[in-house]
Scaffold this active site. Structure first.
Site, PDB file in Angstrom:
ATOM      1  N   LYS A  97      32.047  31.794  54.327  1.00  0.00           N
ATOM      2  CA  LYS A  97      32.354  31.393  52.932  1.00  0.00           C
ATOM      3  C   LYS A  97      31.114  30.983  52.355  1.00  0.00           C
ATOM      4  CE  LYS A  97      36.093  31.689  50.437  1.00  0.00           C
ATOM      5  NZ  LYS A  97      37.223  32.606  50.585  1.00  0.00           N
TER       6      LYS A  97
HETATM    7  P1  NAD Z   1      40.177  32.983  39.800  1.00  0.00           P
HETATM    8  O1  NAD Z   1      39.144  32.241  39.650  1.00  0.00           O
HETATM    9  O2  NAD Z   1      40.183  34.400  39.716  1.00  0.00           O
HETATM   10  O3  NAD Z   1      41.799  32.539  39.452  1.00  0.00           O
HETATM   11  C1  NAD Z   1      41.867  31.145  39.844  1.00  0.00           C
HETATM   12  C2  NAD Z   1      43.090  30.616  38.882  1.00  0.00           C
HETATM   13  O4  NAD Z   1      43.597  29.242  39.419  1.00  0.00           O
HETATM   14  C3  NAD Z   1      42.709  30.480  37.258  1.00  0.00           C
HETATM   15  O5  NAD Z   1      44.021  30.832  36.722  1.00  0.00           O
HETATM   16  C4  NAD Z   1      42.520  29.106  37.344  1.00  0.00           C
HETATM   17  O6  NAD Z   1      42.657  28.623  35.981  1.00  0.00           O
HETATM   18  C5  NAD Z   1      43.576  28.259  38.135  1.00  0.00           C
HETATM   19  N1  NAD Z   1      43.498  26.920  38.683  1.00  0.00           N
HETATM   20  C6  NAD Z   1      42.337  26.256  38.999  1.00  0.00           C
HETATM   21  N2  NAD Z   1      42.436  25.195  39.229  1.00  0.00           N
HETATM   22  C7  NAD Z   1      43.831  25.050  39.293  1.00  0.00           C
HETATM   23  C8  NAD Z   1      44.415  23.715  39.246  1.00  0.00           C
HETATM   24  N3  NAD Z   1      44.046  22.826  39.823  1.00  0.00           N
HETATM   25  N4  NAD Z   1      45.480  23.923  39.117  1.00  0.00           N
HETATM   26  C9  NAD Z   1      46.317  25.091  38.672  1.00  0.00           C
HETATM   27  N5  NAD Z   1      45.721  26.363  38.378  1.00  0.00           N
HETATM   28  C10 NAD Z   1      44.340  26.097  38.899  1.00  0.00           C
HETATM   29  O7  NAD Z   1      40.466  33.063  41.830  1.00  0.00           O
HETATM   30  P2  NAD Z   1      41.226  33.950  42.694  1.00  0.00           P
HETATM   31  O8  NAD Z   1      40.040  35.032  43.087  1.00  0.00           O
HETATM   32  O9  NAD Z   1      42.476  34.475  41.873  1.00  0.00           O
HETATM   33  O10 NAD Z   1      41.314  33.096  43.819  1.00  0.00           O
HETATM   34  C11 NAD Z   1      42.716  32.266  43.841  1.00  0.00           C
HETATM   35  C12 NAD Z   1      42.886  31.917  45.308  1.00  0.00           C
HETATM   36  O11 NAD Z   1      43.274  32.893  46.057  1.00  0.00           O
HETATM   37  C13 NAD Z   1      41.664  30.917  45.948  1.00  0.00           C
HETATM   38  O12 NAD Z   1      42.530  30.224  46.839  1.00  0.00           O
HETATM   39  C14 NAD Z   1      41.144  32.017  46.685  1.00  0.00           C
HETATM   40  O13 NAD Z   1      40.330  31.472  47.709  1.00  0.00           O
HETATM   41  C15 NAD Z   1      42.327  32.862  47.109  1.00  0.00           C
HETATM   42  N6  NAD Z   1      41.855  34.194  47.527  1.00  0.00           N
HETATM   43  C16 NAD Z   1      41.182  35.065  46.485  1.00  0.00           C
HETATM   44  C17 NAD Z   1      41.105  36.323  47.004  1.00  0.00           C
HETATM   45  C18 NAD Z   1      40.490  37.325  46.145  1.00  0.00           C
HETATM   46  O14 NAD Z   1      40.310  38.636  46.373  1.00  0.00           O
HETATM   47  N7  NAD Z   1      39.840  36.920  44.788  1.00  0.00           N
HETATM   48  C19 NAD Z   1      41.340  36.717  48.076  1.00  0.00           C
HETATM   49  C20 NAD Z   1      41.889  35.920  49.118  1.00  0.00           C
HETATM   50  C21 NAD Z   1      42.232  34.658  48.644  1.00  0.00           C
END
Ligand code: NAD
Length: 409
Positions: A97
């Site tokens: 990561k």
């Molecule tokens: P992103 O940046 O596209 O979206 C994150 C969202 O969470 C946004 O809407 C943001 O406003 C919101 N957010 C941030 N802090 C917050 C808080 N304190 N309270 C409420 N909402 C909050 O990110 P993403 O890619 O959608 O990732 C989200 C989660 O999924 C993370 O934990 C990431 O590690 C995990 N994840 C992502 C992927 C991927 O392919 N993008 C894959 C597996 C896991």
């Protein structure tokens, strides 16, 4: 949290203490300073990280996060979870990561590009198709992956698309990658609902986080006919008892606007500290880690928690949810669709042969549903939670790898 989870699982598996010790440590951590010339002429120095937790089963793989909360410990935990996830899916990959401590919303596009390019140059010796392949995570996207690929390729003197996944399709990205994590969540919840003889079209859903993961799963379930009662972003959430119109909200989000500013009669604003306790059937935390904790676990009001984010539930909260018979579909299973299609992208780049969307989605479904079945059956057999079963499968494969490879020298 990640270390505590290892203790809980290795205890259940009665593993040798040497193995537990080994699994708890990351292989290497790189901390870099990233000087960036800001548009106003000032110099800012940001701190960045890239961590390899394990390359025992293959090159490291895991996202890059741009967020003001990024620190070395967070990146180490996220790298560790990637090891379990890749092992659970039986992908020939390890866990890694990266992240930069920055609020990307506060940077101009040019500042963001300079930051990304310098960060890539700083970590270039520990990434690459045979070493560690980054991907998008919170605060990063396909454009940022394109700059990373460009810096890497310029240094090598040739185009190296396999050095990063989640790229635009035009430069070696894969169809279906952007929606993959959401699709994976859907395949898993659909499989679980079938086991429970329930129909997803009758489900009331709450989604925390409205980015790539939260936005995609909300859209898929909305289009399947489920009622999305509430969604939230960093600014708070919106609720409607008859369900929200997700397509309108996605359009709003795509203009770079926050949910709190969306005005629609009947939509009720819910602050973030109350959001997770909304009554629903399926709660999908899809924002960041440490959201369901001892302070709110007894107020969570759903039958299933589907972990879209990495590490949204602390081990103490997990225990409370288990006691309350709330089914938790753990992150390393539920959100593994992203890394699965990242793996497909990597294979396509190496072979220079690109698949159609049908093939991506059917191979993704195959892996996700088979892994779900494996986890579900083990949880019944050993009378343990889905999380425990998923960890047992993932860690057993790693233990085998350690035994076969031995400890160098
Ligand atoms: P992103 O940046 O596209 O979206 C994150 C969202 O969470 C946004 O809407 C943001 O406003 C919101 N957010 C941030 N802090 C917050 C808080 N304190 N309270 C409420 N909402 C909050 O990110 P993403 O890619 O959608 O990732 C989200 C989660 O999924 C993370 O934990 C990431 O590690 C995990 N994840 C992502 C992927 C991927 O392919 N993008 C894959 C597996 C896991």
């Amino acid at each position: 949290m990640a270390k505590k989870q290892i203790d809980i699982v290795t205890n259940e598996m009665r593993l040798n203490q040497n193995i537990t010790k080994y699994l708890k440590k990351v292989e290497r951590s790189l901390i870099v300073s990233i000087p960036v010339k800001m548009d106003n002429g000032k110099l800012e120095i940001f701190e960045g990280f890239r961590v390899h937790h394990s390359t025992l089963r293959g090159p490291g793989k895991g996202g890059i996060r741009f967020s003001p909360n990024v620190c070395l410990d967070e990146v180490k935990a996220l790298a560790t979870w990637m090891t379990w996830k890749n092992s659970l899916l039986n992908l020939p990959l390890g866990g890694a990561k990266g992240g930069v401590c920055v609020d990307p919303r506060k940077l101009s596009i040019n500042e963001l590009e300079r930051l990304t390019r310098r960060y890539t140059a700083e970590i270039i010796n520990v990434i690459g198709p045979d070493i560690d392949i980054p991907a998008p995570d919170v605060g990063t996207n396909k454009n940022i992956m394109a700059w990373i690929m460009d810096v890497y390729s310029m240094q090598k003197g040739r185009s190296v698309p396999g050095c990063v996944t989640g790229k635009p399709i035009e430069i070696g990205g894969s169809v279906g990658r952007e929606s993959a994590t959401g699709m994976g969540l859907y395949f898993v919840i659909d499989a679980l609902y079938k086991k429970m003889n329930l129909n997803l079209t009758d489900a009331n859903i709450v989604v925390q986080g409205f980015g790539n993961v939260g936005g995609t799963i909300a859209k898929i379930l909305f289009e399947k006919g489920a009622k999305i009662l509430a969604v939230s972003d960093v600014s708070g959430g919106l609720y409607h008892k008859e369900g929200l119109d997700i397509n309108n909200l996605l359009e709003w989000r795509d203009q770079n606007r926050l949910l709190k500013d969306f005005k629609e009669e009947d939509y009720i604003y819910v602050p973030n500290d109350e959001f997770l306790t909304i009554n629903c059937d399926i709660l999908i935390p899809a924002a960041i880690e440490n959201q369901i904790t001892v302070s709110n676990a007894d107020k969570i009001n759903c039958s299933i928690v589907l972990e879209g984010a990495n590490g949204p539930t602390t081990p103490e909260a997990d225990e409370i949810l288990n006691e309350r018979r709330i089914v938790v579909v753990p992150d390393i299973l539920a959100n593994a669709g992203g890394v699965c299609v990242s793996y497909f992208e990597y294979i396509q780049d190496i072979h220079s042969y690109f698949w159609k969307l049908d093939r991506i989605n059917s191979e993704l479904e195959n892996i996700m549903v088979n892994t779900f079945e494996e986890v579900y059956n083990l949880s019944l057999k050993r009378k343990v939670s889905l999380r425990m079963a998923a960890y047992i499968i993932a860690i057993s494969r790693l233990v085998k790898a350690i035994e076969f490879r031995g400890i160098f020298p």
